[in-house]
Design a protein around this motif. Structure first.
Motif, PDB file in Angstrom:
ATOM      1  N   LEU A  23      18.834   8.623  -1.262  1.00 14.68           N
ATOM      2  CA  LEU A  23      17.573   8.550  -0.524  1.00 14.68           C
ATOM      3  C   LEU A  23      16.705   9.779  -0.780  1.00 14.68           C
ATOM      4  CD1 LEU A  23      15.719   7.170   1.558  1.00 14.68           C
ATOM      5  CD2 LEU A  23      17.057   8.321   3.355  1.00 14.68           C
ATOM      6  N   THR A  24      17.304  10.959  -0.706  1.00 17.01           N
ATOM      7  CA  THR A  24      16.571  12.208  -0.919  1.00 17.01           C
ATOM      8  C   THR A  24      15.959  12.241  -2.313  1.00 17.01           C
ATOM      9  OG1 THR A  24      18.011  13.393   0.601  1.00 17.01           O
ATOM     10  CG2 THR A  24      16.818  14.741  -0.991  1.00 17.01           C
ATOM     11  N   ASN A  25      16.723  11.820  -3.295  1.00 15.40           N
ATOM     12  CA  ASN A  25      16.218  11.881  -4.662  1.00 15.40           C
ATOM     13  C   ASN A  25      15.221  10.772  -4.989  1.00 15.40           C
ATOM     14  OD1 ASN A  25      17.324  14.300  -6.124  1.00 15.40           O
ATOM     15  ND2 ASN A  25      19.088  13.545  -5.000  1.00 15.40           N
ATOM     16  N   VAL A  26      15.285   9.649  -4.286  1.00 12.97           N
ATOM     17  CA  VAL A  26      14.247   8.619  -4.422  1.00 12.97           C
ATOM     18  C   VAL A  26      12.914   9.179  -3.909  1.00 12.97           C
ATOM     19  CG1 VAL A  26      13.446   6.391  -3.497  1.00 12.97           C
ATOM     20  CG2 VAL A  26      15.758   6.601  -4.422  1.00 12.97           C
ATOM     21  N   VAL A  27      12.943   9.853  -2.758  1.00 11.41           N
ATOM     22  CA  VAL A  27      11.725  10.465  -2.213  1.00 11.41           C
ATOM     23  C   VAL A  27      11.225  11.551  -3.159  1.00 11.41           C
ATOM     24  CG1 VAL A  27      10.775  11.844  -0.301  1.00 11.41           C
ATOM     25  CG2 VAL A  27      12.266   9.892   0.191  1.00 11.41           C
ATOM     26  N   PHE A  30       9.639  10.001  -6.166  1.00 12.98           N
ATOM     27  CA  PHE A  30       8.338   9.436  -5.791  1.00 12.98           C
ATOM     28  C   PHE A  30       7.268  10.534  -5.797  1.00 12.98           C
ATOM     29  CE2 PHE A  30       5.141   8.164  -2.620  1.00 12.98           C
ATOM     30  CZ  PHE A  30       4.715   6.967  -3.189  1.00 12.98           C
ATOM     31  N   MET A  31       7.617  11.694  -5.242  1.00 15.16           N
ATOM     32  CA  MET A  31       6.668  12.816  -5.277  1.00 15.16           C
ATOM     33  C   MET A  31       6.407  13.245  -6.716  1.00 15.16           C
ATOM     34  SD  MET A  31       7.326  15.372  -2.039  1.00 15.16           S
ATOM     35  CE  MET A  31       8.859  16.006  -2.655  1.00 15.16           C
ATOM     36  N   LEU A  32       7.486  13.392  -7.476  1.00 12.35           N
ATOM     37  CA  LEU A  32       7.393  13.896  -8.846  1.00 12.35           C
ATOM     38  C   LEU A  32       6.581  12.983  -9.762  1.00 12.35           C
ATOM     39  CD1 LEU A  32       8.595  16.480 -10.045  1.00 12.35           C
ATOM     40  CD2 LEU A  32      10.522  15.123 -10.848  1.00 12.35           C
ATOM     41  N   ILE A  86       8.447  14.442   4.785  1.00  7.64           N
ATOM     42  CA  ILE A  86       9.719  13.718   4.906  1.00  7.64           C
ATOM     43  C   ILE A  86      10.799  14.457   4.110  1.00  7.64           C
ATOM     44  CG2 ILE A  86      10.924  11.561   4.324  1.00  7.64           C
ATOM     45  CD1 ILE A  86       8.098  10.211   4.564  1.00  7.64           C
ATOM     46  N   TYR A  87      10.427  14.924   2.929  1.00  6.58           N
ATOM     47  CA  TYR A  87      11.387  15.502   1.994  1.00  6.58           C
ATOM     48  C   TYR A  87      12.156  16.716   2.531  1.00  6.58           C
ATOM     49  CZ  TYR A  87      13.483  17.298  -2.240  1.00  6.58           C
ATOM     50  OH  TYR A  87      14.383  17.759  -3.152  1.00  6.58           O
ATOM     51  N   PRO A  88      11.519  17.695   3.207  1.00  5.00           N
ATOM     52  CA  PRO A  88      12.297  18.875   3.649  1.00  5.00           C
ATOM     53  C   PRO A  88      13.456  18.531   4.578  1.00  5.00           C
ATOM     54  CG  PRO A  88       9.954  19.328   3.791  1.00  5.00           C
ATOM     55  CD  PRO A  88      10.087  17.857   3.485  1.00  5.00           C
ATOM     56  N   LEU A  89      13.254  17.549   5.457  1.00  2.00           N
ATOM     57  CA  LEU A  89      14.347  17.138   6.339  1.00  2.00           C
ATOM     58  C   LEU A  89      15.488  16.554   5.513  1.00  2.00           C
ATOM     59  CD1 LEU A  89      15.566  16.544   9.150  1.00  2.00           C
ATOM     60  CD2 LEU A  89      14.414  14.316   9.030  1.00  2.00           C
ATOM     61  N   PHE A  91      16.075  17.023   2.297  1.00  2.00           N
ATOM     62  CA  PHE A  91      16.650  18.079   1.467  1.00  2.00           C
ATOM     63  C   PHE A  91      17.640  18.917   2.274  1.00  2.00           C
ATOM     64  CE2 PHE A  91      16.984  22.310  -0.273  1.00  2.00           C
ATOM     65  CZ  PHE A  91      17.134  22.089  -1.638  1.00  2.00           C
ATOM     66  N   GLY A  92      17.202  19.418   3.428  1.00  2.00           N
ATOM     67  CA  GLY A  92      18.049  20.279   4.251  1.00  2.00           C
ATOM     68  C   GLY A  92      19.332  19.592   4.671  1.00  2.00           C
ATOM     69  N   LEU A  93      19.192  18.369   5.160  1.00  2.00           N
ATOM     70  CA  LEU A  93      20.343  17.609   5.631  1.00  2.00           C
ATOM     71  C   LEU A  93      21.282  17.231   4.485  1.00  2.00           C
ATOM     72  CD1 LEU A  93      21.603  16.169   8.096  1.00  2.00           C
ATOM     73  CD2 LEU A  93      20.167  14.195   7.550  1.00  2.00           C
ATOM     74  N   THR A  94      20.733  16.626   3.458  1.00  2.00           N
ATOM     75  CA  THR A  94      21.542  16.137   2.344  1.00  2.00           C
ATOM     76  C   THR A  94      22.287  17.250   1.636  1.00  2.00           C
ATOM     77  OG1 THR A  94      20.027  14.296   1.979  1.00  2.00           O
ATOM     78  CG2 THR A  94      21.440  14.922   0.123  1.00  2.00           C
ATOM     79  N   TYR A  95      21.588  18.296   1.262  1.00  2.00           N
ATOM     80  CA  TYR A  95      22.227  19.331   0.458  1.00  2.00           C
ATOM     81  C   TYR A  95      23.140  20.226   1.286  1.00  2.00           C
ATOM     82  CZ  TYR A  95      19.763  17.553  -3.517  1.00  2.00           C
ATOM     83  OH  TYR A  95      19.326  16.727  -4.523  1.00  2.00           O
ATOM     84  N   SER A  96      22.885  20.313   2.575  1.00  2.00           N
ATOM     85  CA  SER A  96      23.814  21.016   3.448  1.00  2.00           C
ATOM     86  C   SER A  96      25.133  20.243   3.509  1.00  2.00           C
ATOM     87  CB  SER A  96      23.198  21.143   4.847  1.00  2.00           C
ATOM     88  OG  SER A  96      24.039  21.859   5.694  1.00  2.00           O
ATOM     89  N   LEU A  97      25.027  18.922   3.676  1.00  2.00           N
ATOM     90  CA  LEU A  97      26.237  18.086   3.728  1.00  2.00           C
ATOM     91  C   LEU A  97      26.923  17.990   2.366  1.00  2.00           C
ATOM     92  CD1 LEU A  97      25.077  15.215   6.127  1.00  2.00           C
ATOM     93  CD2 LEU A  97      26.582  17.154   6.639  1.00  2.00           C
ATOM     94  N   LEU A  98      26.136  17.976   1.287  1.00  2.00           N
ATOM     95  CA  LEU A  98      26.727  17.936  -0.054  1.00  2.00           C
ATOM     96  C   LEU A  98      27.564  19.198  -0.311  1.00  2.00           C
ATOM     97  CD1 LEU A  98      26.826  16.364  -2.809  1.00  2.00           C
ATOM     98  CD2 LEU A  98      24.948  17.855  -3.521  1.00  2.00           C
ATOM     99  N   LEU A  99      27.005  20.333   0.041  1.00  2.00           N
ATOM    100  CA  LEU A  99      27.737  21.593  -0.123  1.00  2.00           C
ATOM    101  C   LEU A  99      28.988  21.583   0.753  1.00  2.00           C
ATOM    102  CD1 LEU A  99      27.552  24.197  -1.721  1.00  2.00           C
ATOM    103  CD2 LEU A  99      26.179  25.163   0.126  1.00  2.00           C
TER     104      LEU A  99
END
Length: 185
Positions: A23-27, A30-32, A86-89, A91-99
């Motif tokens: 989801l994070t990378n789809v958003v 989309f920006m990119l 939308i993206y910062p939330l 990013f913060g959530l996803t990459y915190s959990l990924l780590l």
């Protein structure tokens, strides 16, 4: 074990982390590929403020906003910024959990290393503050103050620095995980 670590541990299932990652990378994509190019179509090649990891000054902001023109500034404000709220939330959530997920695989989640999971959250918060600054500047243009520009610039630099430190940390952890996995075979 502190409360933050408990929350991380509770939410590091592979499916949840993978779903958030997608989801994070789809958003992000989309920006990119949509909102950033649409906005930059008005910039004559000048980079948007969100894309300047080493920062900017008042002259650059004035020149960018002048080059964007009324339509470009409107697109920045109504197309790029809403998606970037939308993206910062994510990013913060996803990459915190990924780590946290990878630290758990190394049996290091219940150690001081868990504090590294705060890096993406710092980046996300700084991104929000950067966005608020950009919104303020877009709405205030041409009356930009040095304080407005400098404050937003500080958040841009904090965002890019914490993001860079996070990705370096992630790479190091993945290398360690790879070494551990290779030694088991």
């Amino acid at each position: 074990m502190n409360r933050f670590t408990k929350i991380l541990e509770k939410n590091t299932s592979g499916k949840k982390v993978l779903g958030l990652f997608i989801l994070t990378n789809v958003v992000y994509l989309f920006m990119l590929f949509v909102t950033i190019p649409k906005t930059m179509g008005f910039s004559s090649g000048m980079k948007l403020l969100d894309m300047l990891p080493t920062g900017y000054n008042q002259d650059y902001v004035n020149e960018l906003f002048k080059t964007l023109g009324k339509n470009g500034r409107e697109i920045y404000l109504t197309n790029q910024i809403p998606v970037d709220m939308i993206y910062p939330l994510l990013f913060g959530l996803t990459y915190s959990l990924l780590l946290a997920y990878f630290l758990k695989k190394l049996n290091k989640l219940k150690s001081p290393f868990s504090h590294l999971c705060i890096l993406p959250i710092i980046a996300g918060i700084a991104d929000y503050l950067e966005n608020i600054g950009i919104i303020t500047m877009l709405n205030s243009y041409p009356d930009l103050t040095k304080t407005m520009v400098n404050t937003t610039n500080i958040f841009s630099i904090i965002k890019s620095t914490s993001t860079s430190v996070f990705f370096i940390t992630l790479i190091v952890i993945l290398i360690i995980l790879g070494i551990k996995f290779t030694k088991k075979k």
